[in-house]
Design a protein around this motif. Sequence first.
Motif, short mmCIF file in Angstrom:
data_model
loop_
_atom_site.label_atom_id
_atom_site.label_comp_id
_atom_site.label_asym_id
_atom_site.label_seq_id
_atom_site.Cartn_x
_atom_site.Cartn_y
_atom_site.Cartn_z
N CYS A 114 -4.71 -56.00 -25.40
CA CYS A 114 -4.20 -55.64 -24.27
C CYS A 114 -3.35 -56.94 -23.53
O CYS A 114 -3.16 -57.31 -23.65
CB CYS A 114 -4.88 -55.06 -23.48
N THR A 115 -2.50 -56.24 -22.67
CA THR A 115 -1.90 -56.36 -21.03
C THR A 115 -2.85 -56.28 -19.96
O THR A 115 -3.34 -55.66 -19.46
CB THR A 115 -0.44 -56.71 -21.59
N THR A 116 -2.88 -57.45 -19.41
CA THR A 116 -3.43 -57.65 -17.80
C THR A 116 -1.61 -57.30 -16.94
O THR A 116 -1.25 -58.87 -17.63
CB THR A 116 -4.27 -58.43 -18.05
N ILE A 117 -2.31 -56.97 -15.91
CA ILE A 117 -0.72 -57.10 -14.99
C ILE A 117 -1.59 -57.32 -13.53
O ILE A 117 -2.02 -56.58 -12.97
CB ILE A 117 0.44 -55.57 -14.82
N LEU A 118 -1.57 -58.54 -13.48
CA LEU A 118 -2.09 -58.64 -11.89
C LEU A 118 -1.29 -59.44 -10.98
O LEU A 118 -0.06 -60.03 -10.99
CB LEU A 118 -3.47 -60.46 -12.45
N TYR A 119 -1.27 -58.72 -9.73
CA TYR A 119 -0.22 -58.09 -9.21
C TYR A 119 -0.91 -59.78 -7.56
O TYR A 119 -2.39 -59.97 -8.07
CB TYR A 119 -0.56 -56.71 -8.07
N PRO A 120 0.64 -60.14 -7.54
CA PRO A 120 0.48 -61.15 -6.24
C PRO A 120 -0.20 -60.53 -4.81
O PRO A 120 -0.32 -59.36 -4.73
CB PRO A 120 1.42 -61.55 -6.41
N GLY A 121 -1.15 -61.83 -5.12
CA GLY A 121 -1.80 -61.22 -3.02
C GLY A 121 -2.54 -62.12 -3.12
O GLY A 121 -3.21 -63.22 -3.62
N ARG A 122 -4.02 -62.37 -2.18
CA ARG A 122 -4.58 -63.26 -1.88
C ARG A 122 -5.82 -62.38 -1.13
O ARG A 122 -5.59 -61.85 -0.49
CB ARG A 122 -4.09 -64.24 -0.87
N VAL A 123 -6.79 -63.19 -0.64
CA VAL A 123 -7.91 -62.56 -0.05
C VAL A 123 -7.91 -64.02 0.78
O VAL A 123 -8.98 -65.37 0.38
CB VAL A 123 -8.72 -62.08 -0.27
N GLY A 124 -7.35 -64.03 1.96
CA GLY A 124 -7.60 -65.37 2.47
C GLY A 124 -6.27 -66.08 2.12
O GLY A 124 -5.52 -65.85 2.14
N ASP A 125 -6.83 -67.04 2.06
CA ASP A 125 -6.40 -68.41 0.91
C ASP A 125 -6.36 -67.86 -0.52
O ASP A 125 -5.47 -68.99 -1.40
CB ASP A 125 -6.65 -69.07 1.62
N GLU A 126 -7.44 -67.25 -0.67
CA GLU A 126 -7.95 -67.63 -1.99
C GLU A 126 -7.19 -66.52 -2.78
O GLU A 126 -6.97 -65.54 -2.44
CB GLU A 126 -9.28 -66.57 -1.99
N PHE A 127 -6.28 -66.68 -3.99
CA PHE A 127 -5.08 -65.89 -5.57
C PHE A 127 -5.82 -64.91 -5.91
O PHE A 127 -7.08 -64.73 -5.95
CB PHE A 127 -4.73 -66.77 -6.06
N HIS A 128 -5.38 -64.01 -5.59
CA HIS A 128 -5.54 -62.38 -6.55
C HIS A 128 -5.96 -62.79 -7.97
O HIS A 128 -5.67 -63.53 -8.67
CB HIS A 128 -4.70 -61.50 -6.66
N MET A 129 -8.17 -62.41 -8.55
CA MET A 129 -7.86 -62.52 -9.90
C MET A 129 -8.32 -62.12 -10.66
O MET A 129 -8.83 -60.29 -9.81
CB MET A 129 -9.24 -63.29 -9.13
N THR A 130 -8.58 -62.17 -11.54
CA THR A 130 -10.02 -61.21 -13.03
C THR A 130 -10.81 -61.28 -12.39
O THR A 130 -10.99 -62.47 -11.39
CB THR A 130 -9.59 -60.67 -13.83
N LYS A 131 -12.08 -60.20 -12.52
CA LYS A 131 -13.06 -60.14 -12.58
C LYS A 131 -13.85 -61.62 -12.94
O LYS A 131 -14.68 -62.16 -12.39
CB LYS A 131 -14.15 -58.98 -12.76
N GLY A 132 -12.92 -61.56 -14.42
CA GLY A 132 -13.69 -62.69 -14.79
C GLY A 132 -14.89 -62.15 -15.95
O GLY A 132 -15.53 -61.58 -15.46
N HIS A 133 -15.32 -62.28 -17.39
CA HIS A 133 -16.55 -62.04 -18.24
C HIS A 133 -16.93 -62.98 -19.25
O HIS A 133 -16.03 -63.67 -19.36
CB HIS A 133 -15.79 -61.05 -18.63
N PHE A 134 -17.94 -63.17 -19.52
CA PHE A 134 -17.92 -63.66 -20.55
C PHE A 134 -18.27 -62.40 -21.73
O PHE A 134 -18.57 -61.68 -21.36
CB PHE A 134 -19.49 -64.26 -21.08
N HIS A 135 -17.91 -63.16 -22.70
CA HIS A 135 -18.63 -61.89 -23.67
C HIS A 135 -19.41 -61.27 -24.05
O HIS A 135 -20.54 -62.68 -24.56
CB HIS A 135 -17.10 -62.76 -25.58
N ALA A 136 -19.84 -60.21 -24.47
CA ALA A 136 -21.50 -59.26 -24.49
C ALA A 136 -22.02 -60.48 -25.91
O ALA A 136 -23.08 -61.06 -25.47
CB ALA A 136 -21.18 -58.88 -24.48
N VAL A 137 -21.16 -60.12 -27.02
CA VAL A 137 -21.19 -61.29 -28.32
C VAL A 137 -20.35 -62.43 -27.63
O VAL A 137 -19.69 -62.89 -28.31
CB VAL A 137 -20.47 -60.95 -29.69
N ARG A 138 -21.72 -63.95 -27.30
CA ARG A 138 -20.81 -64.76 -26.98
C ARG A 138 -19.96 -66.08 -27.98
O ARG A 138 -18.86 -66.56 -26.92
CB ARG A 138 -22.03 -65.45 -26.25
N ASP A 139 -19.85 -66.12 -29.33
CA ASP A 139 -19.04 -66.63 -29.89
C ASP A 139 -17.88 -66.00 -30.55
O ASP A 139 -17.15 -66.29 -31.00
CB ASP A 139 -19.59 -67.41 -31.10
#
Length: 191
Positions: A66-91
């Motif tokens: 997949c491609t991810t397009i993460l748009y620029p911006g901030r919440v306060g001083d914190e930069f835009h980010m993805t939710k983030g994840h672990f893989h359900a199948v960890r390895d």
Amino acid sequence: MTITNPFTAHVDLGSGQIDPPAGPLVSRYLRDMEGMYQLPIPNPDRLVYDVHYLDTPTSSSDLSACTTILYPGRVGDEFHMTKGHFHAVRDRAEFYFTLSGEGRLLLALEDGGHETLDMRPGTANYIPGHWGHRSVNVGDDPLVFFAVFIADAGYDYATIESRGFPLIVQADGDHVTLAPNPRYSPVDPLP
Ligand code: M6P
Ligand code: ZN
């Protein structure tokens, strides 16, 4: 045994658009990330990132992309980010290849160990199994990257939703700073 036909897709290096459009498009708004930033969400309807999937099979011997397009911006001083994840199948492992923009890839183990990798056009970041991952756009333009992962990896969002991520990435004037996340807990909070 099912044999899939080979195919070529074109990925626009600037916009991340895939042609022909194939798999699902996932759009994430600030309302999908309540509690993930240090400050309350200012505008729930703000689009933070889009993910365009290719249409590929999903067995343990396939690869998803997949491609991810993460748009620029901030919440306060914190930069835009993805939710983030672990893989359900960890390895299950993953590669990120950055097409445009500038970012940081935050990586964390469940015991709180962490690493940070730079993302810029041409970087190929290897994410071994067991490492949770979140990307952060630290520039003024969209951060666009192509991800390839073992197709049955699956998504565990709950771990990061409940514990947070060990690091936060903030603007400090013209500088990008990494800091421990005061809201991070290496174990699940009591109910
Ligand atoms: C990358 C990959 C995808 C992921 C996307 C957005 O493209 O890791 O699998 O979906 O980033 O990240 P998240 O799923 O954490 O919102
Ligand atoms: Zn992943």
